[in-house]
Design a protein around this motif. Structure first.
Motif, PDB file in Angstrom:
ATOM      1  N   ALA A 109       0.841  -1.203   0.000  1.00  0.00           N
ATOM      2  CA  ALA A 109       0.000   0.000   0.000  1.00  0.00           C
ATOM      3  C   ALA A 109       0.877   1.253   0.000  1.00  0.00           C
ATOM      4  N   ILE A 110       1.959   1.217   0.754  1.00  0.00           N
ATOM      5  CA  ILE A 110       2.875   2.364   0.804  1.00  0.00           C
ATOM      6  C   ILE A 110       3.507   2.597  -0.561  1.00  0.00           C
ATOM      7  N   ILE A 111       3.924   1.538  -1.231  1.00  0.00           N
ATOM      8  CA  ILE A 111       4.510   1.664  -2.574  1.00  0.00           C
ATOM      9  C   ILE A 111       3.487   2.281  -3.534  1.00  0.00           C
ATOM     10  N   ARG A 112       2.235   1.829  -3.459  1.00  0.00           N
ATOM     11  CA  ARG A 112       1.181   2.417  -4.313  1.00  0.00           C
ATOM     12  C   ARG A 112       1.008   3.897  -3.997  1.00  0.00           C
ATOM     13  N   ALA A 113       1.012   4.243  -2.712  1.00  0.00           N
ATOM     14  CA  ALA A 113       0.850   5.642  -2.300  1.00  0.00           C
ATOM     15  C   ALA A 113       2.045   6.486  -2.763  1.00  0.00           C
ATOM     16  N   GLN A 114       3.236   5.919  -2.694  1.00  0.00           N
ATOM     17  CA  GLN A 114       4.419   6.640  -3.164  1.00  0.00           C
ATOM     18  C   GLN A 114       4.333   6.890  -4.670  1.00  0.00           C
ATOM     19  N   ALA A 115       3.863   5.902  -5.417  1.00  0.00           N
ATOM     20  CA  ALA A 115       3.736   6.046  -6.872  1.00  0.00           C
ATOM     21  C   ALA A 115       2.716   7.125  -7.238  1.00  0.00           C
ATOM     22  N   LEU A 116       1.718   7.306  -6.374  1.00  0.00           N
ATOM     23  CA  LEU A 116       0.685   8.328  -6.609  1.00  0.00           C
ATOM     24  C   LEU A 116       1.074   9.686  -6.030  1.00  0.00           C
ATOM     25  N   GLY A 117       2.222   9.754  -5.373  1.00  0.00           N
ATOM     26  CA  GLY A 117       2.659  11.017  -4.779  1.00  0.00           C
ATOM     27  C   GLY A 117       1.997  11.322  -3.438  1.00  0.00           C
ATOM     28  N   GLU A 118       1.377  10.330  -2.816  1.00  0.00           N
ATOM     29  CA  GLU A 118       0.688  10.555  -1.540  1.00  0.00           C
ATOM     30  C   GLU A 118       1.628  10.427  -0.331  1.00  0.00           C
ATOM     31  N   ILE A 119       2.687   9.668  -0.494  1.00  0.00           N
ATOM     32  CA  ILE A 119       3.660   9.447   0.571  1.00  0.00           C
ATOM     33  C   ILE A 119       5.043   9.691  -0.012  1.00  0.00           C
ATOM     34  N   ASP A 120       5.891  10.291   0.778  1.00  0.00           N
ATOM     35  CA  ASP A 120       7.260  10.597   0.367  1.00  0.00           C
ATOM     36  C   ASP A 120       7.956   9.348  -0.168  1.00  0.00           C
ATOM     37  N   PRO A 121       8.379   9.373  -1.434  1.00  0.00           N
ATOM     38  CA  PRO A 121       9.047   8.202  -2.008  1.00  0.00           C
ATOM     39  C   PRO A 121      10.418   7.926  -1.390  1.00  0.00           C
ATOM     40  N   GLY A 122      10.942   8.870  -0.621  1.00  0.00           N
ATOM     41  CA  GLY A 122      12.225   8.671   0.031  1.00  0.00           C
ATOM     42  C   GLY A 122      12.135   7.807   1.276  1.00  0.00           C
ATOM     43  N   LEU A 123      10.910   7.555   1.749  1.00  0.00           N
ATOM     44  CA  LEU A 123      10.742   6.705   2.926  1.00  0.00           C
ATOM     45  C   LEU A 123      10.854   5.234   2.522  1.00  0.00           C
TER      46      LEU A 123
END
Length: 164
Positions: A109-123
């Protein structure tokens, strides 16, 4: 044993054919509980097109299960871990596998959120997923102490700050 037989609506012979002993019932119940937990989390995390919102929803549901009367009942996995680990290898393996699977579901879920720009991809998704699972288990333990629903919601808000 009579309560088990009555609740399961089976005879003593059928019980021993199906489970061998009470421990077999315990392990089977733990397996069912674990599979149900994974299935429910997966459904929650895929129900919302926003993975970040879905993670928040999963935590909101944990508030309900970790406070009030429901929280006092506790979580079968947490209670099993506290009581049986590390001496019971079968239970230990099941619970370790559950925590890995929960982390996998959250990491996806975090990877999906990162791909959508919802969560910092650096985490790091694995570290963040492990953190989220730890927070949930801690909430479940605190629930056994009679945690207040508002206090538990405040913990969730704090725990989810890294997602912002």
């Amino acid at each position: 044993m009579p309560d088990l037989l009555e609740g399961m609506e089976i005879s003593r012979g059928s019980f021993y054919k199906a489970f061998v002993d009470k421990r077999g019932v315990y392990l089977r119940a733990l397996d069912v509980y674990i599979e149900d937990a994974i299935r429910k989390l997966g459904e929650i995390l895929h129900a919302n097109p926003s993975p970040k919102a879905a993670i928040r929803e999963a935590f909101s549901r944990q508030v309900e299960e970790s406070s009030g009367k429901e929280g006092l009942r506790g979580c079968f996995v947490v209670l099993s871990a506290v009581e049986m680990l590390p001496v019971d290898e079968e239970v230990s393996a099941r619970i370790a596998r559950l925590f890995r699977r929960l982390q996998d579901v959250y990491a996806a879920a975090i990877i999906r959120a990162q791909a959508l720009g919802e969560i910092d991809p650096g985490l790091d998704e694995r570290t963040l997923a492990r953190f989220l699972v730890c927070q949930i288990q801690g909430m479940r333990v605190l629930g056994k102490t009679g945690a207040d629903r508002d206090d538990t919601r405040a913990m969730v808000d704090f725990a989810l700050k890294p997602l912002d």
